[in-house]
Write a protein that holds these residues in place. Structure first.
Motif, PDB file in Angstrom:
ATOM      1  N   TYR A   1       4.331  -0.784  -4.888  1.00 49.28           N
ATOM      2  CA  TYR A   1       3.043  -1.476  -4.756  1.00 49.28           C
ATOM      3  C   TYR A   1       1.905  -0.586  -5.242  1.00 49.28           C
ATOM      4  O   TYR A   1       0.963  -1.048  -5.898  1.00 49.28           O
ATOM      5  N   GLY A   2       1.998   0.723  -4.909  1.00 50.03           N
ATOM      6  CA  GLY A   2       0.954   1.647  -5.319  1.00 50.03           C
ATOM      7  C   GLY A   2       0.776   1.728  -6.821  1.00 50.03           C
ATOM      8  O   GLY A   2      -0.343   1.850  -7.320  1.00 50.03           O
ATOM      9  N   ILE A   3       1.889   1.635  -7.557  1.00 47.93           N
ATOM     10  CA  ILE A   3       1.834   1.666  -9.018  1.00 47.93           C
ATOM     11  C   ILE A   3       1.377   0.323  -9.572  1.00 47.93           C
ATOM     12  O   ILE A   3       0.576   0.248 -10.508  1.00 47.93           O
ATOM     13  N   TRP A   4       1.847  -0.746  -8.980  1.00 46.77           N
ATOM     14  CA  TRP A   4       1.570  -2.087  -9.495  1.00 46.77           C
ATOM     15  C   TRP A   4       0.145  -2.541  -9.175  1.00 46.77           C
ATOM     16  O   TRP A   4      -0.583  -3.018 -10.050  1.00 46.77           O
ATOM     17  N   GLN A   5      -0.291  -2.365  -7.919  1.00 42.12           N
ATOM     18  CA  GLN A   5      -1.589  -2.870  -7.514  1.00 42.12           C
ATOM     19  C   GLN A   5      -2.471  -1.841  -6.804  1.00 42.12           C
ATOM     20  O   GLN A   5      -3.688  -1.921  -6.871  1.00 42.12           O
ATOM     21  N   GLY A   6      -1.850  -0.879  -6.108  1.00 42.84           N
ATOM     22  CA  GLY A   6      -2.624   0.033  -5.270  1.00 42.84           C
ATOM     23  C   GLY A   6      -3.673   0.826  -6.012  1.00 42.84           C
ATOM     24  O   GLY A   6      -4.749   1.107  -5.487  1.00 42.84           O
ATOM     25  N   ARG A   7      -3.400   1.176  -7.259  1.00 37.17           N
ATOM     26  CA  ARG A   7      -4.355   1.983  -8.024  1.00 37.17           C
ATOM     27  C   ARG A   7      -5.620   1.204  -8.365  1.00 37.17           C
ATOM     28  O   ARG A   7      -6.614   1.799  -8.793  1.00 37.17           O
TER      29      ARG A   7
ATOM     30  N   HIS B   1      -4.585  10.136 -11.142  1.00 40.52           N
ATOM     31  CA  HIS B   1      -4.129  11.200 -12.025  1.00 40.52           C
ATOM     32  C   HIS B   1      -2.749  11.664 -11.588  1.00 40.52           C
ATOM     33  O   HIS B   1      -2.428  11.620 -10.398  1.00 40.52           O
ATOM     34  N   ALA B   2      -1.930  12.076 -12.526  1.00 40.65           N
ATOM     35  CA  ALA B   2      -0.564  12.550 -12.276  1.00 40.65           C
ATOM     36  C   ALA B   2       0.334  11.406 -11.815  1.00 40.65           C
ATOM     37  O   ALA B   2       1.153  10.916 -12.585  1.00 40.65           O
ATOM     38  N   PHE B   3       0.212  10.992 -10.558  1.00 38.22           N
ATOM     39  CA  PHE B   3       0.953   9.821 -10.086  1.00 38.22           C
ATOM     40  C   PHE B   3       0.157   8.573 -10.442  1.00 38.22           C
ATOM     41  O   PHE B   3      -1.003   8.442 -10.054  1.00 38.22           O
ATOM     42  N   PRO B   4       0.760   7.611 -11.169  1.00 41.16           N
ATOM     43  CA  PRO B   4      -0.001   6.465 -11.670  1.00 41.16           C
ATOM     44  C   PRO B   4      -0.147   5.357 -10.622  1.00 41.16           C
ATOM     45  O   PRO B   4       0.120   4.184 -10.882  1.00 41.16           O
ATOM     46  N   GLY B   5      -0.559   5.725  -9.429  1.00 38.17           N
ATOM     47  CA  GLY B   5      -0.718   4.744  -8.370  1.00 38.17           C
ATOM     48  C   GLY B   5      -1.403   5.348  -7.165  1.00 38.17           C
ATOM     49  O   GLY B   5      -1.772   6.521  -7.158  1.00 38.17           O
ATOM     50  N   ARG B   6      -1.572   4.521  -6.153  1.00 45.61           N
ATOM     51  CA  ARG B   6      -2.142   4.961  -4.881  1.00 45.61           C
ATOM     52  C   ARG B   6      -1.384   4.291  -3.746  1.00 45.61           C
ATOM     53  O   ARG B   6      -1.162   3.080  -3.783  1.00 45.61           O
ATOM     54  N   VAL B   7      -1.040   5.104  -2.761  1.00 46.43           N
ATOM     55  CA  VAL B   7      -0.268   4.615  -1.621  1.00 46.43           C
ATOM     56  C   VAL B   7      -1.043   4.946  -0.347  1.00 46.43           C
ATOM     57  O   VAL B   7      -1.063   6.089   0.100  1.00 46.43           O
ATOM     58  N   GLY B   8      -1.718   3.967   0.205  1.00 42.76           N
ATOM     59  CA  GLY B   8      -2.441   4.156   1.457  1.00 42.76           C
ATOM     60  C   GLY B   8      -3.799   4.803   1.321  1.00 42.76           C
ATOM     61  O   GLY B   8      -4.648   4.664   2.188  1.00 42.76           O
TER      62      GLY B   8
END
Length: 411
Positions: free
Chosen positions: A136-142, A387-394
């Motif tokens: 989810y973080g990669i798909w929408q979280g970012r 940056h680095a990781f292409p997403g956000r988780v939480g």
């Protein structure tokens, strides 16, 4: 044997250990060869892709979108396997202790096979939580932009600035962007706040100035009646690229600085500006990057040399460690400091008003949100980009709106 080869061997052993234990859970729950082979082939493909991207990308290219995706896939599959490792390794320890107990007490034997299957099911169930979260973080979280609003009280705030609003954005990292529609939504959301002034606290690119080429027209639409001001972040200096010639780095740095006026921002390089309203004024100070342990280009004394100690002061400095080590106890009294840099590591758990955690807190004392010490405030923006990781988780991308109020909260 070179250090690089030793490092490769060590990491290979670590990853092999993780994979063996993760595979134990699959073996316990199914006898299907198809499922086992799919598991192994997917794992090999992810490792192979990551290694291919690393070895096929020249260091002069900096951090590419392909690298981010490869690293993102690695983390998405590796973190759940770490969960499996912890649980299955714990079960193995329990089984060894059980067998040791049976050996010492010959009359008592226990069958742990049913227990191991149950533990494997629990482990896989728990592992799906980070797996789904990272997907989810990669798909929408970012792109899950959050507007965070604060009201800050100061007894010495000039009267004309009572109710004055600031929108802070940070860490655009344009080199990571891939979706114009989503970024346009974020830019429009910034403008919807209709703040009096807009402040950007650094890292407009990952490494190279041309990363911003496709986004200049979009970001120059940002608007604020009392102006837009900005500073540099650690990534804006091009320090993380292996440049072919020193002159190339110098040219790139100048090109990064030139981006700011192109999008309508006044870039402060160890400088100040006065913002005036109805005969009153406040001092806005912007320093170059200052980070604990690296790139200490910022000169706070130089930036503040032409302002008065009695001025109400807002400081922009990219790295919050600057506030911790130099700013918060400075006798010059910087009322409000605005920083970014940490991204909250782009992963963690936040339940507003109750609980928040991120690995970032083990590196930075001030890692996300608002802090107050010695009657002085700092806000650490979680960043607009990634940056680095292409997403956000939480830890979601942030637009901060701060309203300045005269007096104390109780008045």
């Amino acid at each position: 044997m070179s250090r690089w080869i030793i490092t490769l061997i060590v990491f290979s052993i670590i990853f092999l250990f993780i994979e063996i234990y993760a595979f134990q859970a699959i073996k316990t729950l199914t006898k299907s060869r198809i499922i086992k082979w799919v598991w192994l082939l997917v794992s090999l493909a992810i490792y192979a892709n990551f290694l291919y991207v690393i070895f096929s990308t020249p260091r002069s290219a900096g951090q590419t979108v392909n690298f981010q995706l490869a690293a993102g896939l690695m983390l998405t599959f590796l973190i759940p396997k770490l969960v499996l490792l912890v649980i299955m390794f714990g079960e193995d320890v329990f089984r060894v202790m059980g067998k040791l107990f049976s050996f010492l007490s010959p009359g008592e034997t226990k069958d742990f096979s049913g227990r191991r299957e149950f533990i494997a099911k629990i482990a896989l169930g728990i592992a799906t939580i980070p797996f789904a979260s990272f997907l989810y973080g990669i798909w929408q979280g970012r792109y899950n932009y959050k507007v965070l609003k604060y009201q800050l009280f100061f007894e010495d705030l000039p009267k004309a600035f009572d109710g004055f609003t600031i929108t802070q954005i940070s860490d655009i990292h344009s080199g990571s962007f891939t979706n114009k529609e989503k970024i346009k939504y974020g830019v429009d959301l910034i403008n919807e706040q209709k703040s009096d002034v807009m402040l950007f606290t650094g890292d407009i690119v990952n490494n190279k100035a041309d990363e911003m080429d496709d986004w200049i027209d979009m970001f120059k639409e940002l608007d604020a009646p009392y102006g837009k001001y900005s500073i540099l972040g650690n990534h804006d200096y091009g320090d993380y690229v292996e440049w072919k010639k020193p002159e190339d780095k110098v040219a790139n740095f100048q090109a990064v600085k030139d981006i700011h006026p192109k999008i309508g921002f006044d870039l402060l390089l160890d400088e100040h500006r006065y913002i005036e309203k109805d005969g009153d004024k406040l001092a806005l100070i912007g320093v170059e990057n200052w980070g604990k342990g690296f790139n200490q280009a910022g000169d706070l004394q130089k930036a503040s040399s032409q302002i008065s100690q009695d001025d109400f002061k807002i400081l922009m400095t990219h790295d919050p460690s600057h506030w911790e080590y130099q700013v918060k106890q400075d006798d010059f009294h910087y009322h409000l400091t605005l920083s970014g840099h940490t991204h909250g590591l782009q992963m963690g758990i936040e339940i507003p008003g109750f609980f928040r955690w991120s690995p970032s807190q083990y590196v930075y004392k001030q890692w996300a949100g608002l802090y107050n010490e010695f009657g002085r405030f700092i806000n650490v923006n979680r960043g607009f980009g990634y940056h680095a990781f292409p997403g956000r988780v939480g830890i979601w991308p942030e637009i901060t709106v701060i309203e300045l109020k005269q007096g104390t909260r109780d008045t």
